[in-house]
Structure formats: C-alpha cells, structure tokens
Design a protein around this motif. Structure first.
Motif, PDB file in Angstrom:
ATOM      1  N   VAL A  17       6.485   3.517  -2.055  1.00  0.00           N
ATOM      2  CA  VAL A  17       6.605   4.384  -0.881  1.00  0.00           C
ATOM      3  C   VAL A  17       5.198   4.773  -0.428  1.00  0.00           C
ATOM      4  CG1 VAL A  17       6.841   6.474  -2.298  1.00  0.00           C
ATOM      5  CG2 VAL A  17       7.758   6.471   0.004  1.00  0.00           C
ATOM      6  N   SER A  18       5.042   5.010   0.864  1.00  0.00           N
ATOM      7  CA  SER A  18       3.713   5.341   1.380  1.00  0.00           C
ATOM      8  C   SER A  18       3.459   6.840   1.355  1.00  0.00           C
ATOM      9  CB  SER A  18       3.559   4.829   2.817  1.00  0.00           C
ATOM     10  OG  SER A  18       2.295   5.232   3.317  1.00  0.00           O
ATOM     11  N   GLY A  19       2.207   7.187   1.158  1.00  0.00           N
ATOM     12  CA  GLY A  19       1.782   8.580   1.225  1.00  0.00           C
ATOM     13  C   GLY A  19       1.931   9.172   2.625  1.00  0.00           C
ATOM     14  N   ALA A  40      -8.016  -4.866  -2.990  1.00  0.00           N
ATOM     15  CA  ALA A  40      -7.357  -5.445  -1.814  1.00  0.00           C
ATOM     16  C   ALA A  40      -6.119  -4.610  -1.497  1.00  0.00           C
ATOM     17  CB  ALA A  40      -6.965  -6.890  -2.082  1.00  0.00           C
ATOM     18  N   MET A  41      -6.087  -4.057  -0.280  1.00  0.00           N
ATOM     19  CA  MET A  41      -4.939  -3.215   0.091  1.00  0.00           C
ATOM     20  C   MET A  41      -4.426  -3.632   1.461  1.00  0.00           C
ATOM     21  SD  MET A  41      -5.764   0.542  -1.494  1.00  0.00           S
ATOM     22  CE  MET A  41      -7.256   0.965  -0.584  1.00  0.00           C
ATOM     23  N   LEU A  42      -3.091  -3.639   1.574  1.00  0.00           N
ATOM     24  CA  LEU A  42      -2.421  -3.994   2.828  1.00  0.00           C
ATOM     25  C   LEU A  42      -3.020  -3.235   4.000  1.00  0.00           C
ATOM     26  CD1 LEU A  42       1.411  -4.044   2.053  1.00  0.00           C
ATOM     27  CD2 LEU A  42       0.080  -5.884   3.114  1.00  0.00           C
ATOM     28  N   ALA A  86      -0.158   2.463  -6.217  1.00  0.00           N
ATOM     29  CA  ALA A  86      -0.275   1.449  -7.279  1.00  0.00           C
ATOM     30  C   ALA A  86      -0.865   0.174  -6.674  1.00  0.00           C
ATOM     31  CB  ALA A  86       1.106   1.160  -7.870  1.00  0.00           C
ATOM     32  N   ILE A  87      -1.950  -0.306  -7.249  1.00  0.00           N
ATOM     33  CA  ILE A  87      -2.640  -1.491  -6.732  1.00  0.00           C
ATOM     34  C   ILE A  87      -3.017  -2.404  -7.903  1.00  0.00           C
ATOM     35  CG2 ILE A  87      -4.727  -2.311  -5.531  1.00  0.00           C
ATOM     36  CD1 ILE A  87      -2.857  -0.800  -3.634  1.00  0.00           C
ATOM     37  N   SER A  88      -2.534  -3.657  -7.823  1.00  0.00           N
ATOM     38  CA  SER A  88      -2.868  -4.627  -8.871  1.00  0.00           C
ATOM     39  C   SER A  88      -4.096  -5.468  -8.530  1.00  0.00           C
ATOM     40  CB  SER A  88      -1.688  -5.575  -9.126  1.00  0.00           C
ATOM     41  OG  SER A  88      -0.843  -5.031 -10.102  1.00  0.00           O
ATOM     42  N   TRP A  89      -4.350  -5.620  -7.264  1.00  0.00           N
ATOM     43  CA  TRP A  89      -5.460  -6.493  -6.847  1.00  0.00           C
ATOM     44  C   TRP A  89      -6.763  -5.702  -6.829  1.00  0.00           C
ATOM     45  CZ3 TRP A  89      -3.075  -9.596  -2.152  1.00  0.00           C
ATOM     46  CH2 TRP A  89      -2.030 -10.375  -2.643  1.00  0.00           C
ATOM     47  N   TYR A 127      -1.530   3.446   3.632  1.00  0.00           N
ATOM     48  CA  TYR A 127      -2.182   4.712   3.969  1.00  0.00           C
ATOM     49  C   TYR A 127      -3.464   4.898   3.151  1.00  0.00           C
ATOM     50  CZ  TYR A 127      -2.231   9.656   5.473  1.00  0.00           C
ATOM     51  OH  TYR A 127      -2.549  10.862   6.024  1.00  0.00           O
ATOM     52  N   SER A 128      -3.498   4.347   1.937  1.00  0.00           N
ATOM     53  CA  SER A 128      -4.669   4.566   1.075  1.00  0.00           C
ATOM     54  C   SER A 128      -5.941   4.015   1.707  1.00  0.00           C
ATOM     55  CB  SER A 128      -4.450   3.924  -0.300  1.00  0.00           C
ATOM     56  OG  SER A 128      -3.370   4.539  -0.950  1.00  0.00           O
ATOM     57  N   PHE A 157       4.787   3.456 -11.202  1.00  0.00           N
ATOM     58  CA  PHE A 157       5.373   2.323 -10.472  1.00  0.00           C
ATOM     59  C   PHE A 157       5.907   2.786  -9.124  1.00  0.00           C
ATOM     60  CE2 PHE A 157       8.680  -0.587  -9.158  1.00  0.00           C
ATOM     61  CZ  PHE A 157       8.058  -1.818  -9.316  1.00  0.00           C
ATOM     62  N   GLY A 171       3.990   2.766  -5.991  1.00  0.00           N
ATOM     63  CA  GLY A 171       3.833   1.489  -5.298  1.00  0.00           C
ATOM     64  C   GLY A 171       5.025   1.128  -4.444  1.00  0.00           C
ATOM     65  N   ASN A 177      -3.351  11.547  -2.606  1.00  0.00           N
ATOM     66  CA  ASN A 177      -2.364  10.457  -2.489  1.00  0.00           C
ATOM     67  C   ASN A 177      -2.615   9.449  -3.608  1.00  0.00           C
ATOM     68  OD1 ASN A 177      -0.238   8.975  -1.259  1.00  0.00           O
ATOM     69  ND2 ASN A 177      -1.752   7.572  -0.400  1.00  0.00           N
ATOM     70  N   LYS A 179       3.504  11.975  -3.226  1.00  0.00           N
ATOM     71  CA  LYS A 179       3.969  11.211  -4.387  1.00  0.00           C
ATOM     72  C   LYS A 179       3.756  11.948  -5.713  1.00  0.00           C
ATOM     73  CE  LYS A 179       2.375   7.096  -2.194  1.00  0.00           C
ATOM     74  NZ  LYS A 179       1.930   5.699  -2.294  1.00  0.00           N
TER      75      LYS A 179
HETATM   76  C1  LIG Z   1       2.801  -2.861  -9.560  1.00  0.00           C
HETATM   77  C2  LIG Z   1       2.430  -2.804  -8.095  1.00  0.00           C
HETATM   78  C3  LIG Z   1       1.251  -3.378  -7.659  1.00  0.00           C
HETATM   79  C4  LIG Z   1       0.871  -3.317  -6.316  1.00  0.00           C
HETATM   80  N1  LIG Z   1      -0.315  -3.893  -5.922  1.00  0.00           N
HETATM   81  C5  LIG Z   1      -0.705  -3.795  -4.642  1.00  0.00           C
HETATM   82  C6  LIG Z   1      -1.952  -4.350  -4.225  1.00  0.00           C
HETATM   83  O1  LIG Z   1      -2.704  -4.924  -5.016  1.00  0.00           O
HETATM   84  N2  LIG Z   1      -2.312  -4.209  -2.913  1.00  0.00           N
HETATM   85  C7  LIG Z   1      -1.506  -3.570  -1.996  1.00  0.00           C
HETATM   86  O2  LIG Z   1      -1.876  -3.464  -0.828  1.00  0.00           O
HETATM   87  N3  LIG Z   1      -0.321  -3.036  -2.376  1.00  0.00           N
HETATM   88  C8  LIG Z   1       0.106  -3.133  -3.663  1.00  0.00           C
HETATM   89  N4  LIG Z   1       1.283  -2.590  -4.045  1.00  0.00           N
HETATM   90  C9  LIG Z   1       2.120  -1.923  -3.019  1.00  0.00           C
HETATM   91  C10 LIG Z   1       1.566  -0.542  -2.623  1.00  0.00           C
HETATM   92  O3  LIG Z   1       1.409   0.303  -3.757  1.00  0.00           O
HETATM   93  C11 LIG Z   1       2.563   0.084  -1.626  1.00  0.00           C
HETATM   94  O4  LIG Z   1       2.476  -0.617  -0.390  1.00  0.00           O
HETATM   95  C12 LIG Z   1       2.342   1.580  -1.404  1.00  0.00           C
HETATM   96  O5  LIG Z   1       3.421   2.067  -0.641  1.00  0.00           O
HETATM   97  C13 LIG Z   1       1.029   1.928  -0.706  1.00  0.00           C
HETATM   98  O6  LIG Z   1       0.973   3.323  -0.611  1.00  0.00           O
HETATM   99  P1  LIG Z   1       0.069   4.070   0.480  1.00  0.00           P
HETATM  100  O7  LIG Z   1       0.629   3.725   1.844  1.00  0.00           O
HETATM  101  O8  LIG Z   1       0.256   5.537   0.128  1.00  0.00           O
HETATM  102  O9  LIG Z   1      -1.320   3.571   0.304  1.00  0.00           O
HETATM  103  C14 LIG Z   1       1.695  -2.649  -5.381  1.00  0.00           C
HETATM  104  C15 LIG Z   1       2.900  -2.061  -5.818  1.00  0.00           C
HETATM  105  C16 LIG Z   1       3.262  -2.141  -7.153  1.00  0.00           C
HETATM  106  C17 LIG Z   1       4.556  -1.502  -7.604  1.00  0.00           C
END
Ligand SMILES: Cc1cc2nc3c(=O)[nH]c(=O)nc-3n(C[C@H](O)[C@H](O)[C@H](O)COP(=O)(O)O)c2cc1C
Length: 170
Positions: free
Chosen positions: A87-89, A51-53, A34-37, A57-58, A82, A85, A31, A94
């Motif tokens: 849609v979720s896995g 930092a992830m929500l 995209a994560i910026s934090w 799923y990640s 991009f 970031g 999976n 993806k």
């Molecule tokens: C450029 C960009 C940066 C992102 N940065 C973050 C981040 O730092 N933390 C986060 O939780 N989600 C971030 N997201 C949103 C996640 O990538 C998004 O929720 C994604 O669906 C998570 O996928 P997963 O459920 O497969 O883990 C970002 C999205 C984009 C497009």
C-alpha cells in the motif's frame, strides 16, 4: 538448463535483500516502503542505489527532502514490513496502521522501525530514469546496527519476508 520466463529470474535469485525505505511525510511523520532493488553501486565513495517505481510516494518524498533512511527490518516485524510493500504512503499511515514501532535516529529528522538490524542515514545524490522506475543514488552518511537482531530477506521473488539461513552451517 532450460529456458524460463523472465518473471522467474527474481524467484531464482531468492532470497533477495529487502529494505524498508523511510522518508519524511509532509506532516513530519515517517513513511515506510518495502524495496528489494537496492545495492551498493560504489565503494569509494560509498554510494547506494535504490530502484523505485515512478508512481511510488517514497521517491517523491526522497526528491522533496533529499533524505532517506535505508533500514533492514528484523524478524519481529516480518508481516508488517511486508505490508509496507502493498500500500502507498499516499493512502495510509503505514507505521501506525501496521503496528510498527518507530525509534528516533541520531542526526535524522526521519524515524526508523525499532526492530531494525541496520539503519543507514542517506542523502540523495542523483536520480536516473530507468524505464518504469527511477534509480536513486544515495550517499550513506551514518550507519547504526544491532547485530543481535535477525534481518529479513524477500523469498519466492518478493512473495514473503523471512530470515535467510546458511545451508553450510547446518
Ligand atoms: C518484498 C517487496 C519488495 C518490493 N520491492 C520493490 C522495489 O524494489 N521497488 C519498488 O518500486 N517497489 C517495490 N515493492 C513495492 C512497493 O513497496 C510498493 O509499491 C509500495 O506501495 C510503495 O510505497 P510508497 O508509495 O509509500 O513508496 C516491493 C514490495 C514488496 C512486498
């Protein structure tokens, strides 16, 4: 100086770093998110924080396996990276769905995008609760680089991915 909305902070810090976090799916596939934090949080020992929500799923896969690859995608996959970031896995494969070619990574069960400038193979050390996110502290164990590839950053906050260009280099 003028007062601004807190939401504008991310725009004013652009370009922001971006990583495609690679985790292992239950069926062994990879999976990508995209994560910026993400950032170094200690040099000795080397530790990286992401930092992830809480709902992503990640994070769930990182907790289940204890492993992730933190990769810097390169310019060839700006659009597909991009979309990882958006849609979720949980709902989509993806890499296949967005046409991201994967490569094996020495010593890892997880694959990484072929078009990566940097790949860091990490073990999860600790998860900290931070509001609507979890902060995952990871130990980097191995890293691989292709410095010939141009890495991507997030621009306009997290609006799109593109290379960063040094203004002082003309
Ligand atoms: C450029 C960009 C940066 C992102 N940065 C973050 C981040 O730092 N933390 C986060 O939780 N989600 C971030 N997201 C949103 C996640 O990538 C998004 O929720 C994604 O669906 C998570 O996928 P997963 O459920 O497969 O883990 C970002 C999205 C984009 C497009």
């Amino acid at each position: 100086m003028k007062p601004i909305d807190l939401g504008e902070i991310a725009i004013l810090t652009s370009p922001n770093p971006v990583t495609l976090v690679c985790t292992e799916l239950p069926d062994g596939d990879t999976n990508l998110a995209a994560i910026s934090w993400w950032t170094f949080v200690s040099y000795e020992p080397a530790l990286l924080g992401i930092a992830m929500l809480k709902t992503g799923y990640s994070g769930e896969r990182l907790m289940a396996t204890g492993r992730c690859l933190l990769t810097v995608p390169s310019v060839e996959i700006a659009g597909p990276a991009f979309r990882c970031g958006t849609v979720s896995g949980r709902d989509k494969k993806k890499a296949a769905g967005f046409g991201i070619e994967l490569q094996a990574v020495e010593g890892s069960k997880i694959q990484a995008p072929l078009h990566s400038r940097l790949i860091v193979d990490c073990a999860l050390q600790e998860r900290i609760e931070t509001g609507d996110h979890y902060f995952y502290i990871c130990r980097p164990e191995r890293a691989f680089a292709d410095e010939g590839k141009v890495g991507l950053f997030a621009w306009n906050g997290y609006g799109y991915l593109a290379p960063a260009i040094r203004a002082d280099k003309g």
